[in-house]
Design a protein around this motif. Structure first.
Motif, PDB file in Angstrom:
ATOM      1  N   VAL A  40      -6.787   3.405  -8.323  1.00 16.27           N
ATOM      2  CA  VAL A  40      -7.617   2.411  -8.995  1.00 16.27           C
ATOM      3  C   VAL A  40      -6.810   1.122  -9.049  1.00 16.27           C
ATOM      4  N   ALA A  41      -7.362   0.101  -8.442  1.00 14.90           N
ATOM      5  CA  ALA A  41      -6.677  -1.194  -8.442  1.00 14.90           C
ATOM      6  C   ALA A  41      -7.408  -2.110  -9.415  1.00 14.90           C
ATOM      7  N   ARG A  42      -6.668  -2.603 -10.398  1.00 16.67           N
ATOM      8  CA  ARG A  42      -7.275  -3.490 -11.399  1.00 16.67           C
ATOM      9  C   ARG A  42      -6.627  -4.855 -11.330  1.00 16.67           C
ATOM     10  N   TRP A  43      -7.423  -5.852 -11.484  1.00 21.29           N
ATOM     11  CA  TRP A  43      -6.903  -7.226 -11.513  1.00 21.29           C
ATOM     12  C   TRP A  43      -6.354  -7.505 -12.899  1.00 21.29           C
ATOM     13  N   GLN A  44      -5.155  -8.053 -12.958  1.00 19.58           N
ATOM     14  CA  GLN A  44      -4.549  -8.387 -14.235  1.00 19.58           C
ATOM     15  C   GLN A  44      -4.692  -9.874 -14.496  1.00 19.58           C
ATOM     16  N   GLY A  45      -5.112 -10.204 -15.667  1.00 15.96           N
ATOM     17  CA  GLY A  45      -5.155 -11.611 -16.051  1.00 15.96           C
ATOM     18  C   GLY A  45      -6.409 -12.320 -15.562  1.00 15.96           C
ATOM     19  N   ALA A  56     -11.472  -9.872  -4.606  1.00 24.70           N
ATOM     20  CA  ALA A  56     -12.068  -8.669  -4.020  1.00 24.70           C
ATOM     21  C   ALA A  56     -11.209  -8.134  -2.887  1.00 24.70           C
ATOM     22  N   SER A  57     -10.696  -9.019  -2.045  1.00 27.09           N
ATOM     23  CA  SER A  57      -9.975  -8.519  -0.878  1.00 27.09           C
ATOM     24  C   SER A  57      -8.578  -8.025  -1.263  1.00 27.09           C
ATOM     25  N   MET A 257     -15.702  -6.412 -13.691  1.00 27.71           N
ATOM     26  CA  MET A 257     -14.647  -5.453 -13.975  1.00 27.71           C
ATOM     27  C   MET A 257     -13.403  -5.726 -13.145  1.00 27.71           C
ATOM     28  N   ASN A 258     -13.553  -6.413 -12.024  1.00 29.77           N
ATOM     29  CA  ASN A 258     -12.427  -6.709 -11.135  1.00 29.77           C
ATOM     30  C   ASN A 258     -11.606  -5.461 -10.846  1.00 29.77           C
ATOM     31  N   THR A 259     -12.326  -4.419 -10.446  1.00 32.92           N
ATOM     32  CA  THR A 259     -11.674  -3.138 -10.200  1.00 32.92           C
ATOM     33  C   THR A 259     -12.182  -2.552  -8.890  1.00 32.92           C
ATOM     34  N   ILE A 260     -11.288  -1.945  -8.149  1.00 33.59           N
ATOM     35  CA  ILE A 260     -11.671  -1.194  -6.958  1.00 33.59           C
ATOM     36  C   ILE A 260     -11.007   0.166  -7.052  1.00 33.59           C
ATOM     37  N   ALA A 261     -11.801   1.207  -6.847  1.00 35.00           N
ATOM     38  CA  ALA A 261     -11.222   2.549  -6.779  1.00 35.00           C
ATOM     39  C   ALA A 261     -11.447   3.076  -5.379  1.00 35.00           C
TER      40      ALA A 261
END
Lengths: 311, 548
Positions: A40-45, A56-57, A257-261
């Motif tokens: 799970v990749a989450r964007w911080q900040g 996104a990329s 959510m700025n998340t990619i799983a």
């Protein structure tokens, strides 16, 4: 279901992981770089400083990287079919379709991994001639070097599924004949199945009277998932649709959510997606039934799992 | 000033001109598939704008026309100067008749020279009757206007026929996949099919209810060329008749030099219009297409066209229409009005539940007074939702567009039909406006709907509802199953305040024959008298059904 890792692949993974660790020391500093089965990749900040496409990329790249890079799934000369959700005539901001930049990034990663051709297509609900451009996916994919394919109603073929309830159905041969199908849904609310995630996304691979599936939704989705033998799924939660899905249309229902799983276990990803929408994984009949049937495990934290912060 | 001497090159110039205008017409027919909400190809309405018959009749019936239709005055001016050259040089339908007449003449021995026939009067009778009808508000011009006729036939009959053939044949080849040695038939058929699918066809399997009458009539009108060359143009075409009226004393006219003529009659044999070029002083300018076949046919260069002042009127054949016939034609038109309105719907108090008009369509009477049944809206509709009416709106509404949701729904993000309508029968609305327009109302048939009638779950209508807040909501109810057990199912209900009647629910309903959720015209925005359901009062959610 994972392929045995060849020496060549291992070297490739190691090299790319090392490169990635070098380029992005933050994401890899506290953990070892061995490939996991779900990330799970989450964007911080803040994201406002960044262009949507960058967020996104980057998220997509990092999530795939943690799985061992696209080389783990794509061999040189492969034909890849990316199956996003392009069902509705809606803009990316309305989050009824998969984020175009996530799709485009996957196209690029596949091509970089040596894919011969990367096709992108979906059997849409609204007219594809409108949804492909409206979703932004057509333009993004073309720019990334992929090929948009219009799924043709006259070219479905009845295939033997041999599931518990689904014995045979019209499936799109061009998708099945690809070396790899990457399942890339967007996380959305759905009034019957609670959420529409990876397993439901396979409804865009089939033709026929798809509405009939609602009569035993989880059963049909499990059979179809078993037939598709998923190897790589990417769950787009850059924006999620929290209500009035799966069509949406109102940006008030969209949550950023700025998340990619990404992962190899479809049930685990769907369980994670359900949590994003505020449900428990076991609330989803397809997750329950899928786990019972051995299609994957709902408790994704028990997998080789990693969370990555991206900034 | 008879500078235009007989030369066969004039024939080739004319044929080239005809070919260009016919191809341009085909282009407007084919290119329509590219239409996008923000990108409508130019010139789609070009031919309807050139048509003074559409202008006249629409103005008579509705007293208002879009400014673009005034382009037709160009045609009027050209006709006043040059006669009916529009028929001979530009009209794509005329060109088509030319081609079919030519096919016929190849089969038969030369016909004897023709003289005028009283039947040529028929088109003037048609014209007068249609214009009288229009004057009293019955706009039936599109049924016989040549461009409406041709475009409608192309859209609803010819293109679907071609598409059916291509789709069926290529699918058959795809399934059988025949090979001759290393050669696969699909390596040819598939690229051809894909090209046509992407470049010509609008939607997969496009075909129209109500197009059979259009198709039969189209074939019949073409076959009539075997009876007489350019049968339609000579005897039926009301636009030809209107131009004929304008061409009674054209500036360019035929000259038959008596000293050179040997009365062989070749010019009249060559004449497709029975305009009698051989009869000096009795040439019929109202019939002549200005095609110059006679000029090319003359071996002695006796025939030429020259420019002369229209005053005083030189010796020419007159329009063959007595006052008595004109009055009879007008009476026929009046009779026509009553025949058209011989339906309870003419009262505007009775509404056909299945008559769903495109978004932006005017109130029924006003809509019928503008629609020219051209079929442009049917062609641009991305989902093949619009079909030519049979008698759903009486004889008056023949071939006007209606939405059949089971075949195609009104796409939420599309307003193309209003954008292309040449007469404004469908108003051109901005997308945000169009999304508010109610075409009708969805009704759930609880005797068929799965969660109501058969104890199975299904929410496909709610799932597809494109209204952002959903016009279909789900109510959980306990249902008794055939085995005696009970289960809780989600049953769909329609919110009449939100439902726009787009028909996507009916379109996707799991029943393929008769959907369990259907659109009727109730609540349509365009008819204030057909809106039985009042908006929900904000407090009524708490009050009793009888109020306080």
């Amino acid at each position: 279901m994972m392929k045995k890792t060849s020496r060549r692949t291992f070297l490739g993974i190691t090299a790319s992981a090392a490169t990635a660790a070098f380029i992005h020391p933050v994401g890899f500093s506290q953990e070892n770089a061995s490939p996991v089965d779900m990330c799970v990749a989450r964007w911080q900040g803040e994201t406002s400083a960044y262009d949507d496409a960058v967020v996104a990329s980057k998220l997509t790249e990092q999530a795939i990287q943690a799985l061992g890079g696209m080389q783990r799934f794509v061999s040189k000369g492969d034909t890849v079919w990316i199956k996003p959700n392009i069902a509705w005539n809606r803009t990316p901001e309305q989050a009824a379709n998969t984020n175009p930049d996530v799709v485009a990034t996957l196209v690029r990663l596949c091509l970089e991994a040596g894919a011969k051709i990367v096709k992108v297509g979906d059997n849409t609900c609204a007219d594809a001639k409108q949804t492909y451009p409206m979703s932004g996916i057509e333009a993004a994919v073309r720019k990334a070097g992929g090929k948009m394919v219009y799924v043709d109603n006259n070219r479905f073929r009845k295939m033997s599924i041999n599931g518990e309830v689904l014995k045979e159905w019209e499936v799109y041969p061009e998708i099945i004949e690809s070396d790899l199908v990457i399942n890339v849904p967007v996380v959305k609310h759905h009034s019957l199945s609670t959420a529409t995630l990876c397993m439901k996304n396979y409804m865009g691979v089939i033709g026929g009277s798809r509405g009939q599936w609602h009569q035993d939704f989880a059963g049909y989705l499990c059979d179809m998932t078993a037939f598709m033998k998923p190897r790589l799924c990417v769950l787009d939660a850059v924006r999620i649709l929290t209500a009035n899905g799966p069509t949406g249309g109102n940006v008030a229902d969209v949550k950023r959510m700025n998340t990619i799983a990404a992962g190899t276990d479809i049930v685990a990803l769907d369980a994670f997606g359900a949590e994003l929408l505020g449900h428990k994984a076991e609330d989803l009949p397809s997750v329950r039934r899928g786990e019972a049937r051995g299609l994957g495990r709902a408790d994704y934290r028990k997998l080789a799992f990693r969370e990555v912060s991206v900034s | 000033m008879s500078f235009l001497r007989p030369r066969s090159w004039t024939q080739w110039v004319r044929r080239l001109c005809q070919a260009v205008f016919l191809l341009l017409f085909v282009w407007t027919l084919v290119v329509t598939h590219l239409a996008q909400v923000d990108n409508v190809p130019p010139l789609l309405r070009f031919y309807f704008q050139l048509d003074p018959l559409v202008l006249t009749a629409t103005w008579l019936s509705s007293h208002a026309v879009p400014a673009a239709l005034l382009v037709a005055f160009i045609t009027v001016g050209v006709t006043l100067l040059l006669g009916r050259v529009f028929c001979g040089w530009f009209c794509p339908f005329g060109t088509l008749h030319n081609i079919f007449s030519w096919l016929r003449s190849r089969r038969e021995t030369p016909t004897p020279p023709e003289t005028r026939s009283p039947w040529q009067r028929a088109k003037y009778i048609v014209l007068i009757a249609l214009l009288v009808m229009a004057l009293f508000g019955v706009h039936w011009i599109g049924v016989l206007d040549p461009f409406s006729f041709l475009y409608r036939s192309g859209v609803t009959a010819v293109l679907p026929a071609i598409q059916y053939g291509v789709e069926d044949a290529s699918t058959a080849i795809y399934v059988a996949d025949p090979k001759i040695g290393p050669f696969r038939a699909t390596s040819v058929s598939e690229p051809v099919y894909r090209f046509l699918r992407d470049q010509v066809f609008r939607a997969p399997g496009q075909a129209f209810y109500g197009s059979i009458g259009v198709g039969i009539l189209f074939v019949a009108v073409l076959v009539l060329n075997w009876v007489k060359p350019r049968f339609w143009c000579r005897y039926i075409c009301p636009l030809g008749a209107l131009l004929g009226v304008l061409a009674q004393r054209p500036v360019m006219r035929l000259r038959n030099e008596e000293s050179l003529c040997n009365n062989c009659g070749k010019c009249s044999t060559a004449c497709p219009a029975a305009a009698q070029p051989d009869k000096r002083g009795d040439w019929l300018p109202t019939e002549c297409f200005g095609c110059w076949n006679c000029v090319a046919a003359c071996n002695f260069k006796a025939i030429s066209f020259e420019f002369r002042s229209p005053f005083p009127r030189p010796a020419m054949g007159r329009l063959d229409l007595s006052r008595r016939t004109a009055v009879q034609a007008a009476l026929a038109g009046v009779t026509g009005i009553f025949l058209m309105r011989l339906t309870p719907q003419a009262q505007e108090k009775n509404y056909n539940p299945e008559l769903i008009r495109p978004p932006g369509a005017l109130r029924e009477r006003q809509f019928l007074q503008k629609c020219i049944q051209c079929g442009l809206c049917m062609r641009v509709c991305p989902t093949t939702a619009l079909h030519p009416c049979g008698f759903e709106s009486g004889l008056e509404g023949l071939w006007t567009p209606r939405l059949i949701p089971k075949i195609g729904y009104c796409e939420y993000n599309c307003n193309l039909c209003g954008q292309v309508c040449p007469t404004g029968a469908i108003q051109s609305l901005a997308l945000e406006e169009k999304q508010q327009v109610k075409l009708g109302l969805a009704t759930i048939d609880t005797t068929r709907c799965l969660p109501y009638a058969y104890g199975r779950s299904c929410i496909i209508c709610e799932e597809h509802c494109p209204v952002p807040q959903k016009a279909i909501y789900l109510v959980e109810r306990e249902v008794r199953l055939p085995n005696g057990k009970t289960t809780v199912l989600k049953q769909p209900q329609v919110d009449p305040d939100r439902c726009i009647g787009c028909g996507m629910c009916e379109n996707v309903c799991v029943f393929s024959d008769r959907a369990a959720i259907r659109i009727t015209s109730a609540n349509e925005s365009r008819n204030s008298d057909n809106q039985p359901i009042l908006p929900m009062a904000p407090e009524s959610s708490e009050s009793t059904p009888y109020g306080s």
